[in-house]
Design a protein around this motif. Structure first.
Motif, mmCIF file in Angstrom:
data_model
loop_
_atom_site.group_PDB
_atom_site.id
_atom_site.type_symbol
_atom_site.label_atom_id
_atom_site.label_comp_id
_atom_site.label_asym_id
_atom_site.label_seq_id
_atom_site.Cartn_x
_atom_site.Cartn_y
_atom_site.Cartn_z
ATOM 1 N N LYS A 17 0.722 -1.097 0.014
ATOM 2 C CA LYS A 17 0.104 0.095 -0.053
ATOM 3 C C LYS A 17 0.747 1.184 -0.095
ATOM 4 O O LYS A 17 0.723 2.093 -0.779
ATOM 5 N N SER A 18 1.764 1.350 0.988
ATOM 6 C CA SER A 18 2.605 2.601 1.008
ATOM 7 C C SER A 18 3.469 2.953 -0.015
ATOM 8 O O SER A 18 3.944 3.765 -0.477
ATOM 9 N N PRO A 120 -4.839 -1.850 -2.634
ATOM 10 C CA PRO A 120 -4.006 -2.993 -3.063
ATOM 11 C C PRO A 120 -4.079 -4.162 -2.333
ATOM 12 O O PRO A 120 -4.559 -4.569 -1.286
ATOM 13 N N ILE A 121 -4.003 -5.346 -3.014
ATOM 14 C CA ILE A 121 -4.095 -6.785 -2.476
ATOM 15 C C ILE A 121 -2.948 -7.597 -3.474
ATOM 16 O O ILE A 121 -2.586 -7.289 -4.288
ATOM 17 N N ARG A 172 -4.034 -5.025 -8.140
ATOM 18 C CA ARG A 172 -3.580 -6.410 -8.032
ATOM 19 C C ARG A 172 -1.895 -6.562 -8.072
ATOM 20 O O ARG A 172 -1.201 -6.712 -9.125
ATOM 21 N N ASN A 173 -1.452 -6.565 -6.777
ATOM 22 C CA ASN A 173 -0.078 -6.356 -6.729
ATOM 23 C C ASN A 173 0.525 -7.808 -6.785
ATOM 24 O O ASN A 173 -0.185 -8.783 -6.375
ATOM 25 N N ARG A 174 1.881 -8.038 -7.237
ATOM 26 C CA ARG A 174 2.812 -9.333 -7.082
ATOM 27 C C ARG A 174 2.171 -10.620 -7.838
ATOM 28 O O ARG A 174 1.927 -11.530 -7.293
ATOM 29 N N GLY A 204 -0.911 -4.028 -10.678
ATOM 30 C CA GLY A 204 -0.316 -3.008 -9.618
ATOM 31 C C GLY A 204 1.391 -3.276 -9.936
ATOM 32 O O GLY A 204 1.990 -3.587 -11.037
ATOM 33 N N LEU A 205 2.156 -3.384 -8.974
ATOM 34 C CA LEU A 205 3.472 -3.492 -8.601
ATOM 35 C C LEU A 205 3.811 -4.906 -8.464
ATOM 36 O O LEU A 205 3.262 -5.470 -7.537
#
Length: 264
Positions: A17-18, A120-121, A172-174, A204-205
């Motif tokens: 998130k951060s 973010p998840i 959607r991270n990772r 996402g990232l």
């Protein structure tokens, strides 16, 4: 025109998130936007410390880095959160609001003020459970979860207050850590749930060491040229992720295809 308020919120920690909030803030500043940021996590203040590190690095380098006007919210000061956000956002194009991984009155107030809410998840059923419960056998969504109800209440409060809507985005991270079948199952569950509770999903990232290594310097992927670092394939891929993330936000203050400055 009032600043566009982007709130990053998720009750579960470790979702990036951060990291996402800082990179979005700096990306928008690099694109020429006037950006403010506020950290509501008074104890951990990851966003605040990141930007402290950035200010210290700029001083050491003797040059200006694209940045944000920022503060860490302190309830002990006695100022209502809505008032502090409005003060900080005055004269800005965008304000990025990073919240702690818990539910409290300040987080709910921030969500109810959001123009864009980003949750973010990590792309897994563990994190998906924050938004909706899934049947163990069929992987079908059985019902929205408590957090989705919080967001629903906040959106209703916003609509009642000024008639505005909240664009809720699940980030959607990772993604690259999932095997293909599990990724399809999570994607299908998110697609079903998005129709029921009203959010959209964007990539996402990834889980890259690069992000953690940059934190002590307060730098982002857009600053590598500043310190003379070579951009490897991992950096190039990560910068592309960031471009897609910012474009996916579809902010009214900038075109979805707005160019993020390439480091020297």
């Amino acid at each position: 025109m009032p600043a566009h308020r982007i709130v990053f919120a998720n009750e579960k920690g470790g979702s990036g998130k951060s990291t996402s909030a800082v990179h979005v803030a700096i990306a928008l500043a690099s694109a020429g936007r006037r950006v403010a940021a506020i950290d509501l996590d008074t104890r951990q203040r990851t966003l605040g410390r990141y930007l402290d590190n950035r200010a210290a690095m700029a001083k050491r380098l003797g040059q200006e880095l694209p940045g944000a006007r920022y503060d860490t919210f302190d309830p002990a000061r006695g100022m209502p959160i809505a008032q502090r956000i409005e003060e900080l956002a005055d004269g800005m194009d965008v304000i990025v609001i990073d919240t702690p991984g818990r539910d409290d009155d300040h987080v709910r107030a921030a969500i109810s003020m959001a123009d864009t809410l980003v949750t973010p998840i990590n792309d897994s059923f563990v994190d998906l459970d924050l938004i909706g419960q899934v049947d163990a056998e069929t992987f079908k969504v059985t019902r929205p979860s408590f957090y989705a109800e919080i967001v629903w209440d906040a959106r209703k409060a916003r609509g009642k207050r000024d008639g505005a809507t909240v664009d809720w985005i699940v980030l959607r991270n990772r993604l690259q850590h999932l095997e293909a079948r599990n990724m399809r199952r999570v994607a299908a569950a998110l697609g079903e749930l998005s129709k029921r509770v009203g959010f959209r999903t964007i990539p996402g990232l990834s889980e890259r060491v690069i992000y953690r290594e940059l934190f002590p310097k307060g730098l982002t992927l857009l600053d590598l040229g500043v310190i003379g670092a070579e951009a490897g394939m991992g950096h190039i891929a990560a910068r592309q992720e960031l471009r897609e993330l910012v474009a996916g936000l579809q902010l009214p203050a900038m075109e979805p295809t707005a160019r993020i400055a390439e480091p020297a």
